[in-house]
Design a protein around this motif. Structure first.
Motif, PDB file in Angstrom:
ATOM      1  N   GLU A 198      36.320  -0.355  81.044  1.00 58.05           N
ATOM      2  CA  GLU A 198      36.186   1.058  80.683  1.00 58.05           C
ATOM      3  C   GLU A 198      37.488   1.807  80.917  1.00 58.05           C
ATOM      4  O   GLU A 198      37.928   2.598  80.088  1.00 58.05           O
ATOM      5  CB  GLU A 198      35.067   1.711  81.498  1.00 58.05           C
ATOM      6  N   GLU A 199      38.114   1.534  82.065  1.00 54.00           N
ATOM      7  CA  GLU A 199      39.361   2.224  82.379  1.00 54.00           C
ATOM      8  C   GLU A 199      40.456   1.842  81.385  1.00 54.00           C
ATOM      9  O   GLU A 199      41.345   2.636  81.090  1.00 54.00           O
ATOM     10  CB  GLU A 199      39.825   1.892  83.802  1.00 54.00           C
TER      11      GLU A 199
ATOM     12  N   ARG B  94      32.591   6.635  88.331  1.00 51.87           N
ATOM     13  CA  ARG B  94      32.401   5.943  87.057  1.00 51.87           C
ATOM     14  C   ARG B  94      31.004   6.159  86.507  1.00 51.87           C
ATOM     15  O   ARG B  94      30.818   6.431  85.337  1.00 51.87           O
ATOM     16  CB  ARG B  94      32.646   4.439  87.198  1.00 51.87           C
ATOM     17  N   GLU B  95      30.021   6.003  87.390  1.00 53.55           N
ATOM     18  CA  GLU B  95      28.636   6.083  86.920  1.00 53.55           C
ATOM     19  C   GLU B  95      28.302   7.471  86.394  1.00 53.55           C
ATOM     20  O   GLU B  95      27.542   7.629  85.451  1.00 53.55           O
ATOM     21  CB  GLU B  95      27.655   5.701  88.037  1.00 53.55           C
TER      22      GLU B  95
ATOM     23  N   ARG C 141      25.146   7.217  78.787  1.00 55.10           N
ATOM     24  CA  ARG C 141      24.041   6.306  78.525  1.00 55.10           C
ATOM     25  C   ARG C 141      23.878   6.119  77.014  1.00 55.10           C
ATOM     26  O   ARG C 141      24.014   7.076  76.252  1.00 55.10           O
ATOM     27  CB  ARG C 141      22.728   6.860  79.107  1.00 55.10           C
TER      28      ARG C 141
ATOM     29  N   LEU D 291      29.870   0.638  74.781  1.00 53.25           N
ATOM     30  CA  LEU D 291      29.219   1.257  75.936  1.00 53.25           C
ATOM     31  C   LEU D 291      28.708   0.161  76.859  1.00 53.25           C
ATOM     32  O   LEU D 291      28.270  -0.891  76.404  1.00 53.25           O
ATOM     33  CB  LEU D 291      28.058   2.141  75.477  1.00 53.25           C
ATOM     34  N   LEU D 292      28.809   0.420  78.139  1.00 55.37           N
ATOM     35  CA  LEU D 292      28.337  -0.550  79.120  1.00 55.37           C
ATOM     36  C   LEU D 292      27.130   0.028  79.828  1.00 55.37           C
ATOM     37  O   LEU D 292      27.147   1.173  80.273  1.00 55.37           O
ATOM     38  CB  LEU D 292      29.442  -0.837  80.138  1.00 55.37           C
ATOM     39  N   GLU D 293      26.099  -0.777  79.901  1.00 57.92           N
ATOM     40  CA  GLU D 293      24.888  -0.300  80.558  1.00 57.92           C
ATOM     41  C   GLU D 293      24.058  -1.498  80.987  1.00 57.92           C
ATOM     42  O   GLU D 293      23.955  -2.471  80.241  1.00 57.92           O
ATOM     43  CB  GLU D 293      24.102   0.563  79.555  1.00 57.92           C
TER      44      GLU D 293
ATOM     45  N   GLU E  62      30.450   9.480  84.998  1.00 60.31           N
ATOM     46  CA  GLU E  62      31.162   9.689  83.736  1.00 60.31           C
ATOM     47  C   GLU E  62      30.562   8.873  82.600  1.00 60.31           C
ATOM     48  O   GLU E  62      30.720   9.200  81.434  1.00 60.31           O
ATOM     49  CB  GLU E  62      32.631   9.269  83.880  1.00 60.31           C
ATOM     50  N   ARG E  63      29.889   7.806  82.974  1.00 59.33           N
ATOM     51  CA  ARG E  63      29.387   6.866  81.988  1.00 59.33           C
ATOM     52  C   ARG E  63      28.313   7.507  81.100  1.00 59.33           C
ATOM     53  O   ARG E  63      27.409   8.156  81.588  1.00 59.33           O
ATOM     54  CB  ARG E  63      28.802   5.666  82.727  1.00 59.33           C
TER      55      ARG E  63
ATOM     56  N   TYR F  59      34.102  -2.032  85.123  1.00 60.02           N
ATOM     57  CA  TYR F  59      34.827  -0.779  85.311  1.00 60.02           C
ATOM     58  C   TYR F  59      36.235  -0.869  84.721  1.00 60.02           C
ATOM     59  O   TYR F  59      36.720   0.068  84.092  1.00 60.02           O
ATOM     60  CB  TYR F  59      34.932  -0.431  86.804  1.00 60.02           C
TER      61      TYR F  59
ATOM     62  N   ARG G 205      32.776   4.003  92.271  1.00 62.22           N
ATOM     63  CA  ARG G 205      31.573   3.668  91.521  1.00 62.22           C
ATOM     64  C   ARG G 205      30.827   4.930  91.125  1.00 62.22           C
ATOM     65  O   ARG G 205      30.417   5.087  89.979  1.00 62.22           O
ATOM     66  CB  ARG G 205      30.690   2.754  92.376  1.00 62.22           C
TER      67      ARG G 205
END
Lengths: 407, 310
Positions: free
Chosen positions: B138-139, A9-10, A15, A100-102, A12-13, B135, A6
């Motif tokens: 995204e992957e 991922r966070e 915004r 994008l996921l947020e 690398e994510r 996740y 997690r």
């Protein structure tokens, strides 16, 4: 272990707000909201000038917003739209820049399109009060068919073609938008009808669907294109029926009113026109209709175009028998497009006026805060960039366009 | 090629070279051997298959879920993740994408039962799976549409005039191929061709108008002979024995399917690299070898997983 993943991922994510600056709110629907945004990073164009890139960001509402315990992941329609947009690449299909996921929300970043067919039709019917130039109509139609032909060649059905979903860039390039209902039918699927109910907005719904056919086909998309062609010509929906609502028992009602509107123009279908019509599930209902003459020629003569080939193409797209209806590929090679004015990839070529720009509410530029209740933009459409879906979707200007039903 | 029409959207390249794949697995290889990693892949493919069976979903959905799982682990090491959670999430997403959505609770409940039987509790709830789905998307770089060899198989089989029985077994070979890395290395139509090849060519190809084909697979004969498998084992075993008896029964069934084509000519015209086909065939044969030992290895997989994950 998951904690480690997690964290990775966070960090690398990216915004959304790091990359994009929201200019303002465009519109909203049941799926979520659409914003206009510019990329914070400018690009240098060939002549060395700083160029600003503008996008439409579609932010999906998480299912059951806020309640983490009932949160069940991304919705089926977001799933469809992302998966298809990710694979499709064509000049006449709206292009998906990135996802994008947020905050448990999906943000789809699309290329920005300044106009859409609905907005342009309105502009001509309300402001200009004169028809859309034939060159523009022909370019629109050719590009729309070009995009549909690409979808069909790739085994994708759009299933919700209507003026609000057909976008046009400032450079006059048509972009088919809103693939939220699109489906691939190449793979072994359950009947396409299952779990979906009927989805095409009623005014653009093909007669075989109205007569109870349970399968979506390419021909259903073509019927909708035919309706859109007619609407571009006359600035009014050609078959403006009223949808019969589902009753409490969830029985799918017979759409008598919509069929009447179609028969009014095309006549009541005969067995010669449509040999398998008696196999349609709702065929028995047809006996309650009187006979109507085919008035399509009359209808066509009343519009601005006097091209016989144009009439020919329209009638081939509005062919009752889905098997005989022209295909997108066939339509692209129709003589109508060989006639002057010839279609162009810039539908606005040589045009001296500019259509009004998409209205953007700049006071609502915080994606985290829902826009003020009365700020829904009037008369702006394009489901990718807004949409007519849901109760916030539209305005008085569009003569009460029916929302699409979705399950 | 005619079969390419089935993958026109195959825009984003998820195919890796063997070297690139080895590079992806560097961290995992610090803890286990190549063969142990193969066993781990078989193990998780089995879990996903069991979950699919329990949810009563179509084979294509299982194939999609396993492909997601494998793609995920080309970007992550087993060690830093929780593969059982990833497996359940892959199935949940695959059901949505293949238009047969399952309730998140159903996926979790069935996964719990399956893992219980394997002596390993599955203790994740809805929010965990939903979070993992984010996740996973995204992957996967949001490439959720996966092309499988099944449709290519049908097209190829039709073109060749393959007998139903052979198509049937080739289909099982494709199912089994998801326990290997083939879907990461080769495009679907090549895998389909290899499955047909394994099924038909190893039988001798006599029924398909070719009598010299056996020479093409002499290289495989030694490994074929010792094969016992499940899934397609009956087919492969039959193929192996047929192969041995090839010279005797050469003419027995020539007339069974009149439309069949000369198989060697046909494979040559496919424009598919024969070396790739042989590589896939060999990979599947080694899968069957490893897999047949599976009954004895329940203890073994625990050891491997302990080394890999802890």
């Amino acid at each position: 272990m998951l904690a480690e993943f997690r964290t990775k991922r966070e960090t690398e994510r990216i915004r959304v707000e790091e990359k994009y600056q929201v200019i303002g709110f465009i519109s909203s629907g049941t799926y979520g909201r659409v914003y206009k945004a510019r990329a914070k990073k400018t690009v240098k164009s060939a002549d060395g000038e700083e160029k600003e890139l503008v996008y439409a960001i579609k932010k999906f509402k998480p299912d059951k917003e806020g309640d983490i315990h009932t949160y069940t992941g991304i919705s089926q329609s977001a799933c469809r739209e992302i998966s298809l947009c990710r694979e499709l690449q064509h000049q006449n299909i709206i292009s998906l820049q990135e996802v994008l996921l947020e905050d448990n929300s999906i943000h789809m970043v699309f290329e920005y399109a300044e106009h859409d067919f609905l907005q342009i039709i309105h502009h001509h019917s309300q402001n200009e009060r004169k028809p859309i130039p034939e060159f523009t109509i022909k370019s629109f139609l050719w590009q729309l068919l070009n995009g549909v032909a690409y979808l069909h060649a790739n085994w994708v059905l759009h299933r919700d073609l209507k003026p609000a979903n057909i976008l046009v860039t400032a450079d006059g390039v048509v972009k088919i938008g809103d693939l939220g209902l699109a489906r691939i039918y190449e793979r072994p699927l359950q009947p396409l009808f299952n779990g979906d109910k009927v989805v095409v907005t009623i005014w653009y719904r093909a007669p075989e669907l109205l007569l109870g056919s349970r399968h979506y086909t390419k021909a259903i998309d073509i019927w909708a294109v035919g309706c859109i062609f007619a609407e571009l010509l006359t600035l009014r929906p050609i078959f403006k029926g009223e949808e019969a609502k589902m009753d409490n028992k969830k029985n799918v009602p017979f759409q008598k009113n919509q069929l009447t509107k179609i028969f009014d123009v095309l006549g009541k279908p005969t067995k010669e026109q449509w040999p398998t019509i008696d196999q349609q599930p709702e065929y028995h209902n047809l006996s309650s209709f009187r006979s109507y003459p085919n008035r399509l020629r009359e209808f066509y003569n009343s519009c601005s175009s006097n091209s016989d080939a144009g009439f020919g193409l329209l009638s081939e797209m509005l062919e009752y028998d889905p098997v005989r209806r022209i295909t997108a590929e066939g339509a692209l090679h129709h003589p109508y497009f060989d006639e002057d004015p010839k279609p162009s990839m810039d539908s606005f070529e040589g045009q001296r006026f500019q259509y009004p720009l998409r209205v953007v509410k700049s006071e609502d530029n915080d994606m985290k805060v829902p826009p003020a209740a009365n700020s829904t933009v009037q008369g702006q459409a394009g489901a990718t960039h807004g949409g007519t879906r849901g109760k916030h979707g539209h305005s008085g200007k569009d003569e009460g366009r029916p929302p699409k039903r979705r399950v | 090629m005619f079969m390419l029409i089935f993958m026109p959207l195959f825009r984003t390249n998820w195919l890796l070279s063997r070297q690139a794949l080895a590079e992806c697995r560097k961290i995992d290889r610090q803890y286990v051997t190549e063969e142990e990693l193969m066993r781990v892949n078989i193990w998780f493919a089995q879990i996903i298959t069991d979950l699919g069976r329990s949810l009563q979903v179509r084979q294509v959905i299982v194939a999609t879920a396993i492909t997601y799982f494998k793609r995920f682990y080309t970007k992550n090491s087993f060690r830093n993740t929780e593969p059982n959670l990833v497996a359940a999430t892959c199935m949940y997403l695959a059901c949505k994408i293949e238009e047969s959505p399952q309730h998140i609770k159903a996926v979790i409940t069935d996964m719990k039962t399956i893992m219980q039987e394997k002596g390993e509790p599955f203790s994740y709830d809805n929010p965990k799976v939903a979070e993992m789905e984010f996740y996973l998307l995204e992957e996967l770089n949001f490439n959720m549409i996966v092309y499988h060899p099944y449709r290519s198989l049908m097209t190829l089989a039709q073109d060749l005039g393959t007998k139903n029985e052979d198509v049937h077994w080739a289909w099982y070979v494709i199912n089994d191929s998801y326990r290997t890395d083939m879907c990461l290395l080769y495009p679907p139509h090549v895998i389909a061709a290899a499955a047909l090849y394994l099924q038909i060519a190893l039988k001798g190809g006599a029924q398909y108008g070719d009598y010299s084909l056996t020479s093409m697979n002499t290289a495989n004969n030694s490994s074929v002979a010792g094969v016992t498998t499940r899934g397609a084992k009956r087919g492969a075993a039959a193929a192996a024995s047929n192969n041995n008896n090839n010279n005797n029964n050469i003419n027995t069934s020539v007339n069974e399917t009149p439309k069949v084509k000369d198989i060697r000519l046909w494979f040559a015209q496919l424009n598919v690299d024969l070396e790739q086909i042989i590589d896939i065939v060999q990979e599947i044969i080694s899968l069957y070898k490893l897999w047949s030992e599976e009954d004895k290895q329940n203890e073994k997989i625990r050891d491997i997983l302990n080394k890999l994950l802890k």
